[in-house]
Design a protein around this motif. Structure first.
Motif, mmCIF file in Angstrom:
data_model
loop_
_atom_site.group_PDB
_atom_site.id
_atom_site.type_symbol
_atom_site.label_atom_id
_atom_site.label_comp_id
_atom_site.label_asym_id
_atom_site.label_seq_id
_atom_site.Cartn_x
_atom_site.Cartn_y
_atom_site.Cartn_z
ATOM 1 N N GLY A 1 0.811 -1.224 0.000
ATOM 2 C CA GLY A 1 0.000 0.000 0.000
ATOM 3 C C GLY A 1 0.837 1.263 0.000
ATOM 4 N N GLY A 2 0.141 2.392 -0.005
ATOM 5 C CA GLY A 2 0.838 3.667 0.131
ATOM 6 C C GLY A 2 1.613 3.677 1.440
ATOM 7 N N SER A 3 1.067 3.016 2.458
ATOM 8 C CA SER A 3 1.647 3.090 3.804
ATOM 9 C C SER A 3 3.047 2.486 3.901
ATOM 10 C CB SER A 3 0.726 2.402 4.809
ATOM 11 O OG SER A 3 -0.522 3.067 4.826
ATOM 12 N N THR B 1 -6.304 13.465 0.820
ATOM 13 C CA THR B 1 -7.567 12.771 0.607
ATOM 14 C C THR B 1 -8.616 13.088 1.677
ATOM 15 O OG1 THR B 1 -5.960 11.039 0.090
ATOM 16 C CG2 THR B 1 -8.283 10.453 -0.113
ATOM 17 N N ASP C 1 3.687 11.967 -2.280
ATOM 18 C CA ASP C 1 2.631 10.969 -2.166
ATOM 19 C C ASP C 1 1.470 11.459 -3.042
ATOM 20 O OD1 ASP C 1 0.485 9.385 -1.476
ATOM 21 O OD2 ASP C 1 0.661 9.700 0.685
ATOM 22 N N GLN D 1 -5.599 2.154 -5.251
ATOM 23 C CA GLN D 1 -7.053 2.009 -5.052
ATOM 24 C C GLN D 1 -7.875 3.295 -5.110
ATOM 25 O OE1 GLN D 1 -4.702 1.594 -2.762
ATOM 26 N NE2 GLN D 1 -5.336 2.100 -0.705
ATOM 27 N N LYS D 2 -7.221 4.437 -5.367
ATOM 28 C CA LYS D 2 -7.984 5.670 -5.541
ATOM 29 C C LYS D 2 -8.172 5.990 -7.023
ATOM 30 C CE LYS D 2 -6.969 6.179 -1.029
ATOM 31 N NZ LYS D 2 -5.840 6.393 -0.136
HETATM 32 C C1 PLP Z 1 -5.078 6.136 0.926
HETATM 33 C C2 PLP Z 1 -3.838 6.921 1.055
HETATM 34 C C3 PLP Z 1 -2.656 6.367 1.578
HETATM 35 C C4 PLP Z 1 -2.571 4.985 2.183
HETATM 36 O O1 PLP Z 1 -2.794 3.987 1.334
HETATM 37 P P1 PLP Z 1 -2.819 2.455 1.794
HETATM 38 O O2 PLP Z 1 -2.757 1.792 0.488
HETATM 39 O O3 PLP Z 1 -4.078 2.234 2.552
HETATM 40 O O4 PLP Z 1 -1.618 2.198 2.619
HETATM 41 C C5 PLP Z 1 -1.528 7.153 1.609
HETATM 42 N N1 PLP Z 1 -1.549 8.413 1.174
HETATM 43 C C6 PLP Z 1 -2.671 8.992 0.686
HETATM 44 C C7 PLP Z 1 -2.631 10.400 0.207
HETATM 45 C C8 PLP Z 1 -3.845 8.255 0.613
HETATM 46 O O5 PLP Z 1 -4.960 8.834 0.134
#
Ligand code: PLP
Length: 360
Positions: A75-77, A150, A170, A193-194
């Protein structure tokens, strides 16, 4: 079958063109006699899928040849940790614009010197702090920003000064929403996923000269491992990458590229903000110059009325419009895949709700 208008912040709606194409190819993809899920990642069919996806993304974002495109998991995390593990030597300068940078700050602090050089916390993150070159820490390695927050609905319209330092962004919730000058950045990442595809894939775009061998780092946490192995050092999230590829194909062939996508996104966001700003019921707290084109938070100013709005909206087919728990109220996430008609229908619903609930 009834499809709803899904305003979720993520996982978010996908273009119907993509879902239909995936459905057509479900049992027999690329004449292989099997689904993409059942394919070996070492097969020539999958190699073609991943390489075509990368080529399309490179064309769409005009990514220079000296940048590598990686597909990572976690994930982003996970990027909140992978970035300092790979790039932090003397210090990281982070601009705090809420939740997503707070989490990045927390992970950075475990791994090295972390300087929070600006923050909009005192105003509940309703604006983007503007910095000057003087705000940067002399020996820091990079400036880190969350390009589009977000949760709070804020967006950088200009890059912060970062002379002599790397710039890391990010872009989880704004990638592919507009053309980007990739060479202004050194590393861009986005959870899929966005605005890209399904959860489970993270796209990392990184300057090739930042890829380094490192005996201290586990292989799976070193960007170079991904670059050296075409993101297939281990089994990649094959189906997710395939869907990302279909989204890129949709953007190229159905939308006609990111300039067109940006026009559509501005049309949607302008319509919604304009209505909110002129309404007697709703308001958006974000500084106008910093407003997001993707995530539009709004409140009525009355918690019970907000709850009523969310409930009635759901009944009318507008789902996942409740705001994040730290902000309250409502949030309409209007990513690339949300059609203009979805935003028009939402505004009509908001008008009707306003008429029914505002007393003269
Ligand atoms: C959703 C989001 C994340 C985290 O994403 P995960 O895939 O849930 O780890 C990080 N940064 C931004 C800006 C996000 O919108």
């Amino acid at each position: 079958m009834t499809r709803v208008y899904n305003f979720s912040a993520g996982p978010a709606c996908l273009p119907e063109w993509v879902l239909n194409k995936a459905s057509e190819e479900m049992l027999d993809a690329h004449s292989s006699g099997m689904s993409v899920m059942e394919m070996s990642h070492r097969s020539s069919e999958f190699e073609d899928i991943i390489n075509t996806a990368k080529d399309r993304l490179r064309r769409l974002m005009d990514i220079p040849e000296d940048y590598e495109i990686l597909f990572v998991q976690g994930g982003g995390s996970l990027q909140f940790s992978m970035i300092p593990m790979n790039l932090l030597e003397h210090g990281a300068d982070i601009i705090n614009t809420g939740q997503w940078t707070k989490k990045a700050i927390a992970e950075h602090k475990k791994l090295g010197k972390t300087n929070v050089i600006a923050s909009s916390a005192e105003a509940n993150f309703t604006y983007i702090p503007k910095i000057t070159q003087d705000d940067l820490t002399p020996d820091s390695d990079y400036v880190y920003i969350c390009e589009n927050n977000t949760i709070y609905g804020t967006k950088y319209k200009q890059r912060p000064p970062h002379e002599g330092k790397l710039l890391i962004a990010d872009m989880s919730s704004c990638i592919l929403s507009e053309p980007v000058n990739v060479s202004e950045y050194d590393l861009i990442f986005a959870g899929a996923q966005k605005n890209i595809g399904p959860a489970g894939v993270t796209v990392v775009i990184i300057r090739k000269d930042l890829l380094k061998d490192n005996d201290k780092l586990p292989s799976m946490l070193n960007y170079k491992t991904y670059a050296d192995n075409n993101s297939m050092y281990n089994t990649p999230p094959t189906y997710g990458i395939y869907i990302c590829g279909l989204v890129f194909e949709w953007l190229e062939n159905e939308i006609g590229g990111l300039e067109n996508m940006e026009k559509i996104n501005h049309k949607k966001a302008d319509m919604l903000y304009d209505y909110i700003d002129h309404s007697r019921l709703y308001s958006n707290p974000v500084a106008k110059e910093d407003r997001s084109y993707m995530n539009v938070p709004f409140v009525t100013g009355d918690k019970d009325l907000d709850a009523k709005f969310v409930k009635e909206a759901k009944e009318a087919g507008f789902v996942n419009i409740k705001g994040h728990r730290t902000v309250g109220g409502m949030r309409a996430s209007i990513y690339n895949a949300m059609p203009v008609e979805g935003v028009e229908a939402l505004i009509e619903f908001m008008k009707k709700f306003e008429e029914e609930n505002v007393k003269e």
